[in-house]
Design a protein around this motif. Structure first.
Motif, short mmCIF file in Angstrom:
data_model
loop_
_atom_site.label_atom_id
_atom_site.label_comp_id
_atom_site.label_asym_id
_atom_site.label_seq_id
_atom_site.Cartn_x
_atom_site.Cartn_y
_atom_site.Cartn_z
N GLY A 59 0.83 -1.20 0.00
CA GLY A 59 0.00 0.00 0.00
C GLY A 59 0.86 1.24 0.00
N PHE A 60 0.46 2.23 -0.79
CA PHE A 60 1.15 3.52 -0.84
C PHE A 60 0.21 4.58 -0.32
CE2 PHE A 60 4.85 2.66 -3.56
CZ PHE A 60 4.52 1.39 -4.02
N VAL A 89 -4.51 -0.80 -7.79
CA VAL A 89 -5.79 -0.23 -7.40
C VAL A 89 -5.54 1.15 -6.82
CG1 VAL A 89 -7.82 -0.45 -5.90
CG2 VAL A 89 -6.80 -2.49 -6.94
N ALA A 90 -6.18 2.14 -7.39
CA ALA A 90 -6.07 3.51 -6.87
C ALA A 90 -7.39 3.87 -6.22
CB ALA A 90 -5.76 4.48 -8.00
N VAL A 91 -7.31 4.25 -4.97
CA VAL A 91 -8.53 4.55 -4.24
C VAL A 91 -8.60 6.03 -3.97
CG1 VAL A 91 -9.92 3.96 -2.24
CG2 VAL A 91 -8.18 2.37 -3.05
N ARG A 150 1.52 -9.52 -7.54
CA ARG A 150 1.79 -8.25 -6.86
C ARG A 150 0.56 -7.38 -6.90
NH1 ARG A 150 6.90 -8.47 -4.41
NH2 ARG A 150 8.07 -9.99 -5.63
N VAL A 151 0.13 -6.91 -5.76
CA VAL A 151 -1.00 -6.00 -5.73
C VAL A 151 -0.54 -4.69 -5.09
CG1 VAL A 151 -3.35 -5.60 -4.89
CG2 VAL A 151 -2.65 -7.90 -5.58
N LEU A 152 -0.65 -3.62 -5.86
CA LEU A 152 -0.21 -2.31 -5.38
C LEU A 152 -1.45 -1.43 -5.23
CD1 LEU A 152 2.81 -1.82 -7.86
CD2 LEU A 152 2.83 -2.91 -5.60
N VAL A 153 -1.60 -0.85 -4.06
CA VAL A 153 -2.78 -0.01 -3.84
C VAL A 153 -2.36 1.37 -3.40
CG1 VAL A 153 -3.10 -1.16 -1.61
CG2 VAL A 153 -4.94 0.21 -2.51
N ALA A 167 -5.01 -2.25 6.96
CA ALA A 167 -5.89 -3.42 6.99
C ALA A 167 -5.95 -4.08 5.62
CB ALA A 167 -7.28 -3.03 7.44
N ALA A 168 -5.48 -3.39 4.60
CA ALA A 168 -5.61 -3.92 3.25
C ALA A 168 -4.28 -4.39 2.66
CB ALA A 168 -6.21 -2.85 2.34
N ALA A 169 -3.17 -3.89 3.19
CA ALA A 169 -1.86 -4.21 2.61
C ALA A 169 -0.97 -4.92 3.62
CB ALA A 169 -1.19 -2.92 2.15
N ASP A 170 -0.02 -5.67 3.11
CA ASP A 170 0.96 -6.32 3.99
C ASP A 170 2.09 -5.37 4.34
OD1 ASP A 170 -0.38 -8.81 3.59
OD2 ASP A 170 0.70 -9.04 1.69
N THR A 171 2.46 -4.56 3.36
CA THR A 171 3.56 -3.61 3.53
C THR A 171 3.03 -2.22 3.21
OG1 THR A 171 5.18 -5.28 2.86
CG2 THR A 171 5.86 -2.97 2.70
N VAL A 172 3.23 -1.29 4.12
CA VAL A 172 2.73 0.07 3.89
C VAL A 172 3.90 1.02 3.65
CG1 VAL A 172 1.47 2.02 4.90
CG2 VAL A 172 0.68 -0.32 5.30
N VAL A 173 3.87 1.65 2.48
CA VAL A 173 4.89 2.63 2.12
C VAL A 173 4.29 4.02 2.30
CG1 VAL A 173 6.39 3.49 0.28
CG2 VAL A 173 5.88 1.03 0.44
N VAL A 174 4.88 4.82 3.16
CA VAL A 174 4.41 6.20 3.34
C VAL A 174 5.32 7.12 2.54
CG1 VAL A 174 4.10 8.09 4.98
CG2 VAL A 174 3.36 5.78 5.59
N VAL A 175 4.70 7.84 1.60
CA VAL A 175 5.46 8.72 0.71
C VAL A 175 5.31 10.16 1.18
CG1 VAL A 175 5.83 9.44 -1.68
CG2 VAL A 175 4.96 7.14 -1.20
N LEU A 176 6.44 10.79 1.46
CA LEU A 176 6.42 12.21 1.83
C LEU A 176 7.33 12.96 0.87
CD1 LEU A 176 6.77 11.84 5.72
CD2 LEU A 176 4.68 12.33 4.44
N VAL A 177 7.20 14.26 0.85
CA VAL A 177 8.07 15.08 0.00
C VAL A 177 8.67 16.18 0.87
CG1 VAL A 177 7.03 14.64 -2.25
CG2 VAL A 177 5.99 16.32 -0.74
#
Ligand SMILES: Nc1nc2c(ncn2[C@@H]2O[C@H](COP(=O)(O)OP(=O)(O)OP(=O)(O)O)[C@@H](O)[C@H]2O)c(=O)[nH]1
Ligand SMILES: [Mg+2]
Length: 358
Positions: A59-60, A89-91, A150-153, A167-177
């Motif tokens: 998850g991103f 999947v883009a939510v 591979r499922v990328l959300v 709750a939806a992803a195994d690995t959560v990537v938090v993107v900041l700038v």
């Protein structure tokens, strides 16, 4: 009445068959059935999910425009080079995530969009609190069950959604700038709690190193073993609070998983290899520890509660006697002989028996 989950309507039998044969059109169709909650959708999910989750789900999340889609596209392209299939999947209804708009780099995105090994789905958030709707998670399950590795959300981090992504992803990537504020801000926003990997994207802009440093400092503070031996304070035993936290946090404190803070320039692909590596290390760590099992268990628990809630609501509001009770109750409220609470109590009692009258 609640339909028994085992009864798949015969009209959906051919769809199930084509889904199992791996026809992409069947996946798309199954997703519409689930999104529209068509008759038998739960039975369909029940049938296809029996094998359990297999896909690696990443998850991103992060603020609007941080470069989530660009990073995700870079990762998708890398997985394709390894000949793995990718579901994306883009939510977010406001995300410019349809075909060519995924990437600043349209040529690369067009390659992705026309690649039969990539399945892209864009969804609106329909959760009542702005979180991930249950159906969104069910769509992820469908893509997983279809056998996509591979499922990328992607979700825009603007509140509840980013917490639900866990709750939806195994690995959560938090993107900041660099311009998204300091590390303390990120901590306040709850991002510290959910990140398995931090990415500071747009590292071509000033301030990236400073943000990396601040996030590392904030993480040290949080994981700080200082908490562990602190005696009870203001009536709260902090060591017990620590013990109760998610196993992930325990692992973080014992140092088995150190959250990487990576720098990327998604536009040029710089740092994407490092991100791929971090994601794969995180997956290995989850498999070696019991973390993956625990996360999947937590996910199943959330799903059961969601489905029970959804069914209770559906059954309740579809019932003619409930509708009659509601209308009658409204009349009585207007006359001053009832309140919303007495009417709700009567409705619940009618549905659940005397247990409701507590
Ligand atoms: N300078 C710079 N620009 C970037 C970088 N990565 C992405 N961008 C640009 O930033 C803009 C937003 O990128 P997206 O990938 O769409 O960001 P996003 O987080 O998916 O955005 P939303 O889905 O709208 O929240 C685009 O114009 C990108 O080209 C980067 O590393 N450096
Ligand atoms: Mg995006």
């Amino acid at each position: 009445m609640i339909e028994p989950v085992a009864d798949l309507p015969s009209s959906l039998e051919p769809l199930l068959e084509r889904f199992r044969e791996g026809k992409v059109t069947a996946l798309a169709r199954a997703i519409s059935v689930v999104e529209n909650e068509r008759t038998g959708f739960q039975a369909l999910l029940h049938r296809v999910l029996s094998a359990g989750p297999r896909a690696a789900r990443v998850g991103f999340t992060g603020p609007p425009g941080a470069g989530k889609s660009s990073l995700l596209a870079g990762m998708a392209a890398a997985y394709r080079r390894q000949d793995e299939r990718v579901g994306v999947v883009a939510v977010d209804p406001t995300s410019p995530f349809s075909g060519g708009a995924l990437l600043g780099d349209r040529i690369r995105m067009n390659d992705l969009a026309t690649d039969p090994g990539i399945f892209i789905r864009s969804m609106a958030t329909r959760g009542s609190l702005g979180g991930l709707a249950t159906t969104t998670k069910e769509v992820l399950d469908l893509i997983d069950a279809f056998g996509i590795e591979r499922v990328l959300v992607e979700t825009v981090g603007v509140g509840q959604t980013e917490l639900e992504i866990t709750a939806a992803a195994d690995t959560v990537v938090v993107v900041l700038v660099p311009e998204s504020g300091d590390g303390i801000q990120a901590m306040k926003a709850g991002l510290m709690e959910i990140a398995d990997i931090f990415v500071i994207n747009k590292a071509d802009r000033p301030g990236a190193d400073r943000l990396v440093k601040e996030i590392r400092q904030a993480m040290h503070l949080r994981a700080g073993s200082a908490l562990k031996d602190v005696p009870a304070h203001h009536g709260v035993d902090l060591s017990r609070v620590v013990a109760k936290r998610r196993s992930r946090d325990v692992a973080l404190e014992t140092g088995t998983w150190t959250i990487p803070v990576l720098k990327t320039v998604a536009q040029t692909g710089e740092g994407v290899d490092g991100l791929l590596d971090a994601v794969s290390r995180h997956r290995e760590w989850m498999a070696e520890t019991s973390e993956l099992v625990l996360r999947r268990r937590a996910r199943a628990g959330t799903r059961i509660r969601d489905v029970v809630d959804r069914e209770l609501r559906r059954v309740a509001w579809k019932s003619p006697s409930v509708q009659a009770g509601l209308e009658d109750g409204l009349d009585r409220i207007a006359k001053g002989s009832a309140t919303p609470y007495s009417v709700a109590g009567a409705i619940l009692e009618g549905l659940l028996g005397s247990r409701a009258s507590r």
